[in-house]
Design an enzyme around this catalytic site. Sequence first.
Site, short mmCIF file in Angstrom:
data_model
loop_
_atom_site.label_atom_id
_atom_site.label_comp_id
_atom_site.label_asym_id
_atom_site.label_seq_id
_atom_site.Cartn_x
_atom_site.Cartn_y
_atom_site.Cartn_z
CE1 TYR A 219 5.67 -8.82 -11.23
CE2 TYR A 219 4.99 -8.96 -13.52
CZ TYR A 219 4.83 -8.43 -12.25
OH TYR A 219 3.84 -7.51 -12.02
CG ASP B 257 9.77 -9.10 3.86
OD1 ASP B 257 9.02 -9.39 2.90
OD2 ASP B 257 10.99 -9.34 3.86
CB SER C 251 1.02 -9.06 -14.35
OG SER C 251 1.61 -8.50 -15.51
CE LYS D 168 2.45 -10.01 -10.06
NZ LYS D 168 1.73 -9.52 -8.87
CB ILE E 269 -0.67 0.42 -14.50
CG1 ILE E 269 -1.70 -0.65 -14.87
CG2 ILE E 269 -1.27 1.46 -13.57
CD1 ILE E 269 -2.92 -0.13 -15.60
CB ALA F 133 -0.94 0.00 1.21
CB SER F 134 4.39 1.95 0.51
OG SER F 134 4.99 1.12 -0.47
#
Length: 248
Positions: free
Chosen positions: A155, A63, A142, A159, A188, A14-15
């Site tokens: 990655y 984490d 993704s 996903k 995005i 959420a950062s």
Amino acid sequence: MFSLRNKIAIVTGASQGIGKTTAQLFSKSGAHVVCIARNEEKIKNLANTISKNGHSASYNSCDISDGDLFQDTIKSVINDYGKIDILINNAGITRDSLVLRMKNHQWDEVLNTNLKGAFYATKSVLRSMMKNKYGRIINITSIVGLQGNSGQSNYSASKAGLIGFSQSVAKEVASRGITINCIAPGWIETEMTSDLPQDIKSEIIKSIPIGKTGTTEDIAYTALFLASKESKYITGQTITVDGGRVIN
């Protein structure tokens, strides 16, 4: 419509980026949002900003690749608020490399955060959701998990695995009023993509039928629908939000 009033929501990662925008939108829609990320300063500032704007939020620094720590964090949220209604598994990292050059730790770091982190969180919230006979779990995957991408085998695997994981668990808990769905963003505009050279961005835009990149709001509003009671008959699905770049 699409109200989250009196709901308790967790948003990981959420950062910044998608997670930050989602946390802000969910709080505006009536939820109390628990912001989770490794960067304590950023999520503390986010929670404070949400509160100053008249909405409800708190934060926990964690984490998510540390299974014991992450599960303890979620248990503390349940103890504090009595339930968890919505879980957004958004946190993710990249460690890009061609597979022949990829180090074992690059593979492990991505799978531990992107896939195992979602497993830890989902397992931790399900008992509370089953007890309440209500839950919404939304996993941010993704389009790379649907079609792969050179230099991103770790990655892509994480996903794609998240999609299969979501489909399987959706079948396990559907009768308990819990839905689990994925959102697969395309290109995005976030902090992670802002530094790419303009010529690369131009080439990517050429592959998008709508002709432009997406925003974090595009993903957050899709998540809002999936988190709401209006999405009650949708589960085990992956919604692609990519301007038509991948047309099924």
